[in-house]
Structure formats: C-alpha cells, structure tokens
Design a protein around this motif. Structure first.
Motif, PDB file in Angstrom:
ATOM      1  N   ARG A 428      28.904  27.380  83.735  1.00 30.66           N
ATOM      2  CA  ARG A 428      28.286  28.625  83.288  1.00 30.66           C
ATOM      3  C   ARG A 428      28.427  29.723  84.341  1.00 30.66           C
ATOM      4  O   ARG A 428      28.379  30.909  84.028  1.00 30.66           O
ATOM      5  CB  ARG A 428      26.791  28.410  83.006  1.00 30.66           C
ATOM      6  CG  ARG A 428      26.502  27.523  81.817  1.00 30.66           C
ATOM      7  CD  ARG A 428      27.022  28.139  80.534  1.00 30.66           C
ATOM      8  NE  ARG A 428      26.513  29.484  80.311  1.00 30.66           N
ATOM      9  CZ  ARG A 428      27.113  30.399  79.551  1.00 30.66           C
ATOM     10  NH1 ARG A 428      28.273  30.131  78.970  1.00 30.66           N
ATOM     11  NH2 ARG A 428      26.579  31.586  79.390  1.00 30.66           N
ATOM     12  N   VAL A 429      28.592  29.296  85.584  1.00 27.58           N
ATOM     13  CA  VAL A 429      28.647  30.234  86.708  1.00 27.58           C
ATOM     14  C   VAL A 429      29.765  29.787  87.635  1.00 27.58           C
ATOM     15  O   VAL A 429      29.927  28.587  87.876  1.00 27.58           O
ATOM     16  CB  VAL A 429      27.308  30.264  87.475  1.00 27.58           C
ATOM     17  CG1 VAL A 429      27.424  31.085  88.744  1.00 27.58           C
ATOM     18  CG2 VAL A 429      26.203  30.815  86.590  1.00 27.58           C
ATOM     19  N   LEU A 430      30.514  30.744  88.145  1.00 27.80           N
ATOM     20  CA  LEU A 430      31.510  30.434  89.168  1.00 27.80           C
ATOM     21  C   LEU A 430      31.186  31.188  90.448  1.00 27.80           C
ATOM     22  O   LEU A 430      31.108  32.421  90.451  1.00 27.80           O
ATOM     23  CB  LEU A 430      32.920  30.814  88.700  1.00 27.80           C
ATOM     24  CG  LEU A 430      34.014  30.580  89.754  1.00 27.80           C
ATOM     25  CD1 LEU A 430      34.176  29.093  90.029  1.00 27.80           C
ATOM     26  CD2 LEU A 430      35.334  31.194  89.327  1.00 27.80           C
ATOM     27  N   LEU A 431      30.936  30.435  91.514  1.00 26.14           N
ATOM     28  CA  LEU A 431      30.799  30.993  92.853  1.00 26.14           C
ATOM     29  C   LEU A 431      31.947  30.470  93.702  1.00 26.14           C
ATOM     30  O   LEU A 431      32.619  29.507  93.345  1.00 26.14           O
ATOM     31  CB  LEU A 431      29.469  30.562  93.500  1.00 26.14           C
ATOM     32  CG  LEU A 431      28.168  30.787  92.738  1.00 26.14           C
ATOM     33  CD1 LEU A 431      26.989  30.332  93.595  1.00 26.14           C
ATOM     34  CD2 LEU A 431      28.005  32.244  92.347  1.00 26.14           C
ATOM     35  N   THR A 432      32.177  31.111  94.849  1.00 27.77           N
ATOM     36  CA  THR A 432      33.114  30.590  95.829  1.00 27.77           C
ATOM     37  C   THR A 432      32.393  30.501  97.166  1.00 27.77           C
ATOM     38  O   THR A 432      31.210  30.845  97.273  1.00 27.77           O
ATOM     39  CB  THR A 432      34.360  31.483  95.949  1.00 27.77           C
ATOM     40  OG1 THR A 432      33.962  32.839  96.160  1.00 27.77           O
ATOM     41  CG2 THR A 432      35.210  31.381  94.697  1.00 27.77           C
ATOM     42  N   HIS A 433      33.100  30.034  98.189  1.00 28.31           N
ATOM     43  CA  HIS A 433      32.439  29.870  99.486  1.00 28.31           C
ATOM     44  C   HIS A 433      33.300  30.446 100.594  1.00 28.31           C
ATOM     45  O   HIS A 433      34.480  30.765 100.410  1.00 28.31           O
ATOM     46  CB  HIS A 433      32.166  28.384  99.759  1.00 28.31           C
ATOM     47  CG  HIS A 433      33.356  27.651 100.305  1.00 28.31           C
ATOM     48  ND1 HIS A 433      34.399  27.218  99.503  1.00 28.31           N
ATOM     49  CD2 HIS A 433      33.689  27.299 101.571  1.00 28.31           C
ATOM     50  CE1 HIS A 433      35.303  26.624 100.242  1.00 28.31           C
ATOM     51  NE2 HIS A 433      34.912  26.650 101.517  1.00 28.31           N
ATOM     52  N   THR A 434      32.702  30.578 101.757  1.00 28.26           N
ATOM     53  CA  THR A 434      33.395  30.955 102.983  1.00 28.26           C
ATOM     54  C   THR A 434      32.683  30.262 104.135  1.00 28.26           C
ATOM     55  O   THR A 434      31.778  29.446 103.914  1.00 28.26           O
ATOM     56  CB  THR A 434      33.397  32.485 103.158  1.00 28.26           C
ATOM     57  OG1 THR A 434      34.234  32.832 104.260  1.00 28.26           O
ATOM     58  CG2 THR A 434      32.001  33.032 103.388  1.00 28.26           C
ATOM     59  N   ARG A 435      33.088  30.587 105.339  1.00 27.64           N
ATOM     60  CA  ARG A 435      32.368  30.120 106.526  1.00 27.64           C
ATOM     61  C   ARG A 435      31.989  31.333 107.356  1.00 27.64           C
ATOM     62  O   ARG A 435      32.830  32.175 107.659  1.00 27.64           O
ATOM     63  CB  ARG A 435      33.212  29.147 107.351  1.00 27.64           C
ATOM     64  CG  ARG A 435      33.304  27.778 106.712  1.00 27.64           C
ATOM     65  CD  ARG A 435      33.792  26.693 107.667  1.00 27.64           C
ATOM     66  NE  ARG A 435      33.725  25.390 107.007  1.00 27.64           N
ATOM     67  CZ  ARG A 435      32.655  24.605 107.008  1.00 27.64           C
ATOM     68  NH1 ARG A 435      31.556  24.983 107.656  1.00 27.64           N
ATOM     69  NH2 ARG A 435      32.670  23.447 106.378  1.00 27.64           N
TER      70      ARG A 435
END
Length: 474
Positions: A428-435
């Motif tokens: 339902r939701v798309l997030l991404t990541h980083t550092r």
C-alpha cells in the motif's frame, strides 16, 4: 494505420490511461511477481500478423500493469517523485505525432525557439539570475536528466580549465572535480566518462548536522591539489541532496570557486522546482556565483520524464566545448550565427521536441497552479513529520525543508530494516532508505499528484502499526 484508424485507436488509448489513473488508489503500489513473470507470459517470438489495439490494451491490463511499480500511485513515497500529468502526456503525444528531430534550428525552427522561450519563462518563474537568460550571454536547454546536465557541465569545466585543449591532450590525473559526500553518483559517472579516471573526483566531507558541504574542507582540498600540480576544474554544489535534501552553502562556496577560478555547477535536480514558490527560494542564495544550474521538472513539476532544465552563464563557452560540425550539417541559418543549434548544447546529436510537454504543463497550470502543487507537497511532508515527532519511538534524522522526511526508529539498524520490509510488504505504501551518519534511515518523499492527507495519514498508520511489533512498550 490510416488517420481515421489512428483516431479510433487514440481514443481507446487515452481512455485506458484515464482509467489507469482513476484506479491507481485501488491498486497495490508495487508488484509481487517474481523475476521473469512477464517474460514467461509473452510469446516466444514476434507476431506474424498485425493485431488490434484492443488486443494490445488487453495485454496491458493482463501482463504489463500488474508487473509495475506505480510511480503515480498516491502511496508512492519512494526515491523522489517522478510526476506526470494530463497536460504533459498530451504534449508528449503531440511531440510524438509531429516526429520532429530538433538537432538544428534548421531542422525544427519552432522546436528550437519554443525551447529557448520556455527556459527563459522558467528562469523568470524561479527568479534565476539574469545571466542565465537568452537575452544575454547565457541561456537554457532541456537535457534528458540532471545526470546529463552534470556531464555537460563537467565537459565545459574541463574545456575552461585546459584552455580548450582537454580534448587533444587528455585529462586523467591532471584535473579534479569536487562534490560533497552526499552528492549524486552521477558526478562520479560524469568524471569517468570525461576521462578523469576513478581518482578524478574528490568527495568533500559534510557538516554532521546540516549534511551540507564543508567549505573549509573544500578549500583545503583545492589547495592540496594545486600544491600537487593538479588543476581544480569543477565544483558541483547540491541544492537538495538525494539522501536528505541538504543544501550546500552557495554563498560561501561561490567565493572559493571565484578565488581559484573553478567552474561552479549547481545541481538542484529535485529541490529546484520548489523555487517557483518565493518562500522556498532559500536554497538559491548565492546562485549568482554559479556558471551552470539545473533542475528536473520531471521530478516535482508535473512534467513527465525525461525533462531536465539546464542553464549556463556563458553559452559561447559551452558551444565551443561541444561543437563538432561535419559538412552534412552545414546550413545557411547556422552559418549566419543568428540561431541556436541545440545539438551543440548536449552530448547526443539528435533531440526530440521535449519543450512541447513543458509548454502544455505551463499553459494548463500556470505558475500559480504549479506553486499550489509544490506547497501541497511541502505541507503534507510537514504533516507526516509532525506525526513522527510526536511518537517517542521515532526520531527525525534531518531537516525537512521540502517534501522529503527522513526518520527512523530509535535503536539498532535491524529494527529499521525490518520496519521497511514490513511496510513494503503491505504493497500500500512504498518507502526507500538511506544511511545518515552511518545509520539505516527511512525516507518518505511526498510528491505524487494524487497524494492527499488521507494517503499520508494511511502511510503513518501503516508505519506506526508495523513498528508496534518491533519496539517493546515503554
């Protein structure tokens, strides 16, 4: 396909797109099909006989749409937005129908002149320095992406640093490019393509709080290279870095570049669109020092990919660096010196009529309509950040001046990795990541045209609920 057949097929395709947009909220934002699913569903070879548009559209529904990540979905909060809109699609349709190849003014006079005017319009809307307007020595052009803009800036910077001889004498080991450790990977790729080698880029440390380039560290790197006989050629400053939307301090970087004679390119690929709003122009302070500047209307300005707006302060320098004129391209208009040939402003020779979709967007929405879109994204991001701030389990990791919020669960990386996987699993939701400072950090980027308070609140409910099983109470 006759004009009448095209008319009927076109109606059907437009209806399909409109239905797709209307049903986006009910679709999962990502596909769960394993790799190879689409390939397995296609025939082993091309059709021997032509098929109807209805058959193609049926397979769009059956095969293609289920295997997509839906970038226009209201629950798409990953990466940065890649907006499109009805006017943009219509402009692209007209461009495709005209089939203009606008490499020279002579091959598409209106194609060239509309682009020049539109880039001046955009410069006015963003309140860019006058030197970037076509009435003076500078001007603008549409590149396919900020990556290509960075490559062009790199080539022009090397041309300047080498006194015009870089193409003949080579560059590896002789010249240096500088960018922060938070800058986009396209800078390193541009340096490789330009022949600088893997050591051609110096990554400058950033301030731990602001994540912006350290000016003392930049100065020290330039002085060290000069002492070693290496020529500082280019500084790429970023307004709105990919990880956290940090803003490099142009008012301090600019004078350093001027002091050492270094070309300054400003990459505002994502955040530049925000400058259409007067209250969001803070990132452009010091832009008067820049030799070139770019941003992507295809990220946050309702214009479909690909469309990067790129300006230079000295168009003559750019043309001198990139022009190659074979006999078969010579023509009276070019020889007169009275026209722009945009083939000399980019790496490829050919170019399509990208300005049309931008023209359609500007005509449909107007500057005020585009400002409303940007402000809505900033407001929704602030709404989400307030939810994060109010929950002791979470922390905000960086400022959120635009539409991106960087946050994480307090505690180890493992919990945050599990949280991202759990949220993604809902589809339902798309997030991404980083550092950020070495810590696994989640990114929520608002910008899809259909996203509203309802979708931002749903995203928070999903994230908060998924976190409940990862963080012990109290």
């Amino acid at each position: 396909m006759t004009p009448e057949e095209f008319r009927q097929a076109g109606y059907a395709v437009v209806d399909w797109i409109a239905d797709y947009w209307a049903t986006l909220p009910q679709r999962p934002v990502t596909s769960q099909d394993p790799p190879g699913t689409l390939a397995a569903g296609l025939p082993a070879g091309p059709p021997e006989r032509g098929e109807s548009v209805e058959a193609v559209l049926a397979d769009l529904d059956k095969l293609i749409a289920p295997g997509l990540t839906h970038w226009q979905h209201p629950g798409f909060f990953g990466y940065f937005p890649a907006n499109t809109s009805g006017p943009s699609v219509l402009g692209d349709l007209v461009s495709a129908g005209l089939g203009v190849q606008g490499m020279l003014w002579a091959t598409g006079p209106a194609c060239t002149e509309l682009e020049t005017v539109l880039l001046d319009w955009l410069a006015q809307a963003l309140d860019l320095p006058e030197k970037f307007r076509s009435a003076g020595p500078g001007g603008g052009v549409i590149q396919d992406s900020a990556s290509s803009a960075t490559l062009v800036a790199t080539l022009v910077a090397l041309h300047r640093a080498a006194g015009g001889r870089w193409r003949e004498v080579g560059v590896e080991g002789r010249y240096r490019v500088y960018a922060s450790t938070e800058a986009h990977s396209s800078i390193e790729k541009a340096a490789r393509i330009a022949g600088l080698g893997r050591d051609g880029v110096r990554l400058i440390e950033v301030d731990p709080q602001s994540r912006a380039m350290s000016v003392p560290a930049l100065r020290a790197a330039i002085e060290a290279d000069r002492a070693a006989g290496v020529v500082p050629a280019l500084v790429v400053a970023t307004v709105g870095t990919t990880s956290t939307t940090a803003i490099d301090p142009l008012p301090q970087i600019g004078p350093v570049c001027a002091e050492y004679g270094v070309f300054l390119h400003v990459d505002a690929a994502y955040a530049g669109a925000a400058a259409i709003c007067p209250e969001l122009r803070f990132g452009h302070a010091g832009l008067e020092y820049a030799d070139s500047y770019c941003f992507d209307p295809h990220k946050w300005l309702l214009t479909g990919f690909d469309c990067d707006a790129f300006w230079v302060a000295d168009a003559g320098e750019l043309v001198e660096a990139l022009t190659v004129l074979p006999e078969y391209l010579r023509n009276a208009a070019t020889e007169s010196g009275a026209v722009i040939d945009y083939r000399d402003w980019q790496v490829p020779l050919g170019r399509r009529f990208r300005a049309l979709k931008l023209w359609f967007v500007l005509r449909w929405y107007g500057v005020e309509g585009l400002r409303e879109h940007i402000r809505r994204g900033v407001t929704l991001a602030a709404r989400f950040a307030d939810r994060v701030r109010a929950d002791d389990r979470f922390e905000l990791v960086a400022p959120h001046p635009y539409g991106l919020v960087c946050f994480r669960l307090r505690g180890p990386d493992e919990a945050n990795e599990q949280l991202l996987a759990a949220v993604s699993g809902t589809r339902r939701v798309l997030l991404t990541h980083t550092r950020v400072t070495g810590r696994h950090t989640l990114r929520l980027a608002v910008g899809a045209p259909q996203s509203t308070e309802v979708h931002v609140d749903e995203a928070w409910d999903i994230i908060s609920g998924a976190a409940a099983g990862l963080v012990p109470p109290g």
